[in-house]
Each structure stands twice: as C-alpha cells, then as structure tokens.
Enzyme design. Structure first.
Site, PDB file in Angstrom:
ATOM      1  N   THR A 135      -1.544   7.104   3.466  1.00  0.00           N
ATOM      2  CA  THR A 135      -1.400   6.061   4.474  1.00  0.00           C
ATOM      3  C   THR A 135       0.037   5.581   4.600  1.00  0.00           C
ATOM      4  O   THR A 135       0.805   5.635   3.630  1.00  0.00           O
ATOM      5  CB  THR A 135      -2.289   4.858   4.112  1.00  0.00           C
ATOM      6  N   ASP A 136       0.378   5.068   5.774  1.00  0.00           N
ATOM      7  CA  ASP A 136       1.706   4.473   5.968  1.00  0.00           C
ATOM      8  C   ASP A 136       1.878   3.179   5.187  1.00  0.00           C
ATOM      9  O   ASP A 136       3.005   2.705   4.979  1.00  0.00           O
ATOM     10  CB  ASP A 136       1.986   4.232   7.451  1.00  0.00           C
ATOM     11  N   GLU A 137       0.788   2.592   4.708  1.00  0.00           N
ATOM     12  CA  GLU A 137       0.872   1.308   4.018  1.00  0.00           C
ATOM     13  C   GLU A 137       1.618   1.394   2.690  1.00  0.00           C
ATOM     14  O   GLU A 137       2.028   0.368   2.133  1.00  0.00           O
ATOM     15  CB  GLU A 137      -0.526   0.724   3.815  1.00  0.00           C
ATOM     16  N   TYR A 159      -4.428  -2.241  -2.677  1.00  0.00           N
ATOM     17  CA  TYR A 159      -4.844  -0.980  -2.049  1.00  0.00           C
ATOM     18  C   TYR A 159      -3.664  -0.043  -1.863  1.00  0.00           C
ATOM     19  O   TYR A 159      -3.701   1.120  -2.287  1.00  0.00           O
ATOM     20  CB  TYR A 159      -5.511  -1.253  -0.696  1.00  0.00           C
ATOM     21  N   LYS A 163      -2.764   3.644  -3.586  1.00  0.00           N
ATOM     22  CA  LYS A 163      -2.508   4.861  -2.815  1.00  0.00           C
ATOM     23  C   LYS A 163      -1.112   5.414  -3.124  1.00  0.00           C
ATOM     24  O   LYS A 163      -0.938   6.635  -3.224  1.00  0.00           O
ATOM     25  CB  LYS A 163      -2.649   4.587  -1.319  1.00  0.00           C
TER      26      LYS A 163
END
Length: 337
Positions: A135-137, A159, A163
């Site tokens: 993810t970009d997060e 989260y 990741k």
C-alpha cells in the site's frame, strides 16, 4: 525469468476471498487478465470478517480452483498448501486503519509474522515469483509531488507500520536468500465486493439506507483512487515481467479530497449534505498520498483504463443491486478511510 503472463502457472493466492483478492482470482480464472489463463489456482484464506466465500461464487465450479481455509501465520497449513505452486500472490492482510488504532496485535501477527511464514516456505520450495501486495500508506503523508519507489518509508498508523515491516522483510528475503520477490504498492482501491467498513462502500450503503455518513475533520485529506480491476491487471503484468527485488507503484490517476468524494457519492445516491456529519479527525490521519507510476508504465505498459467517474457510478450501482451481499456485513461500525 519472464513468463507469458499466467500461461502454465499454478498460483497460490492468499486472501483470495477478500476484496482485491477475489477480483484477481475471478479475473485470472475467467480470462480477463492479460494473456492466457493460469493452469491452476489455490486460494488460502482464513475467512475473517473481511473474507467472504461468496465472493468466489462466479468461479466456484471452475475445476482449476481449489479453496483452502487457513491462516498464513500457521506454518503447518502453509507447508501443506504451498508446494506445487509456481508463484505466490500475497494479498492476505489486516488492512483497516481504525481497527489497527484500537487493537494492533492481529495486524502484526498477520501482516508481519504471516508474511514471514509464506516467505520462508516459498524459499524452501523454490517458487518462481513472490508478488507481495502492499500500500501507499507505508510512506506516510506527502504535502506535494508524488513518491517514487525510492522514497523513504514513514508509516503513521499501526496498520501501515505492519505493512512497511512486511515489505522490508519480503525484500530482505530477496537480497539475503535470492527469493524472487516483487513488491507492489497501490493507491486506494474501490469497486464491487469491498467490505462496508471501507469509506466508499460504507458511505454508499448508509446513503442508500437514508442514513448519515461521518466525515473526518475538514474532509481535506487527499487520496488517489484506483479501480480494483485496473489493480488486478497491473498485478498480472508484474507476475509476468516485474523484476525480482524491485518495487512498483500502481495508481489510478484521480486525486481528490474526501470532501469531494463525499459530494460525488451524495450526487450518485440522490442525497444532500444534510446526510453528512463531521466527526473528530482520526489519530495520525495522513493528509495526502500520491504515487508516481512512471516505473510500471515504462517497463510494463501499465495505465489505468477505468475513469473514476465511470468506475464510481458503476460501484454505486453494484451496491444498490446487491443488498443481499452487503446487508449482513454492514453491522460493524466504521469511519472513513
């Protein structure tokens, strides 16, 4: 080693009963991805609240599909299931930011320890490609411009930290052991079959029921939106031609604020701003995400095909027509992503 897309491959897809995973599985078995169909596909899914066996109904009778209920963090199950597969497409993860803020243990167990079990087992059995979907997060927030794949990881939620840890572990298995790992990082996905805890289905289902929706803070948080089917097509390109040890960004090309998104959803559901209730902003809420997709575009020819206007309208229509799918799932409280 470059494959002719999925031809001749046997795939292990973790989290294949979830939102993005089920769309990938269905497309891979139905000839909707670039190139010929795969030879066989096994779904390994724990079927937590976010996994839904019904998501695979359109391909349930396909003789090339095998479903195994199991936890990626269980070495015994992974050791039984993984051998005999050419590639792993790793979707399985705990993904909801609000849940991770309230209780992060499951996120660490699944996202980090579960990924480690898969990597170690894949190494022992010599898989040709390990595609780790992220993810970009993991980058945190960017006020202007866009991240390229060399940007520093700076996660702001439990989260995204979990990741980021799984990304780094996957790439370390390539650098240390030579495991052919490719990491993809995508922007916010939307489309059919997404659990109603996520912002678009959460807002759509509540608005369809004549209920209010919660908007964090001033609604100025910016996200890039990627239709799930464009994402799956990009993943097929990475399975075929993604270079081991590399990271690739997958974006949708539409950056809008959460407030703008809310306005579009109100218009599509025939509601007005009286349906919107401002709520206190999320802790550590990232202000803006933005991915540079030059690398995957130049190397593999990826470009998003589904416009946000068309994709969002079709998504709203899907939820309006599939109440029997989402109503049993919509009892869990959730806020916007």
């Amino acid at each position: 080693m470059r494959r002719d897309y999925l031809v001749g491959m046997r795939l292990l897809v973790t989290g294949g009963a979830g939102f993005i995973g089920c769309r990938f599985v269905r497309a891979a078995l139905s000839g909707e991805l670039p190139g010929p169909n795969c030879d066989g596909l096994t779904v390994l899914d724990k079927l937590t609240y976010a996994g839904n066996r019904r998501n695979l109904d359109p391909v349930a009778a396909n003789p090339r599909l095998r479903f195994v209920r199991g936890d990626i963090a269980d070495p015994r199950i992974v050791a039984e299931v993984l051998p005999g597969h050419d590639a792993v497409v790793h979707f399985a993860a705990e993904t909801h930011v609000d849940r991770s803020i309230r209780a992060d243990a499951d996120f660490l167990t699944t996202n980090v320890l579960g990924t480690r079990v898969l990597l170690e087992t894949a190494l022992r059995h010599g898989v040709e490609k390990f595609l780790h979907v992220s993810t970009d997060e993991v980058y945190g927030s960017i006020p202007a411009g866009s991240w390229d794949e060399s940007a520093r990881l700076d996660p702001n939620s439990p989260y995204s930290a979990a990741k980021a840890g799984s990304d780094m572990l996957a790439l370390a298995y390539h650098r240390t052991h030579g495991l052919p790992v490719v990491v993809s990082r995508c922007s916010n996905n939307y489309g059919p079959n997404q659990h109603p805890e996520k912002v678009i289905p959460h807002f759509v289902t509540r608005l369809l029921d004549g209920r209010t929706v919660p908007l964090y803070g001033d609604g100025g948080n910016v996200r890039d939106w990627l239709h799930v089917d464009d994402h799956c097509r990009a993943l097929a390109l990475l399975l075929a031609g993604g270079r081991p040890g590399e990271t690739y960004h997958i974006g949708g090309g539409t950056e809008i604020t959460n407030r703008e998104l809310t306005g579009r959803l109100l218009a599509l559901t025939g509601r007005d701003w009286s349906s919107v209730v401002p709520v206190e902003d999320r802790k550590g809420h990232d202000r803006r995400y933005s991915l540079d997709i030059t690398k995957i575009s130049r190397e593999l020819g990826y470009a998003p095909r589904i416009t946000f206007a068309d994709g969002l309208a079709a998504t709203v229509s899907w939820y309006a027509e599939h109440r029997g799918w989402w109503e049993p799932l919509s009892t869990t409280p959730a806020l916007a992503s």
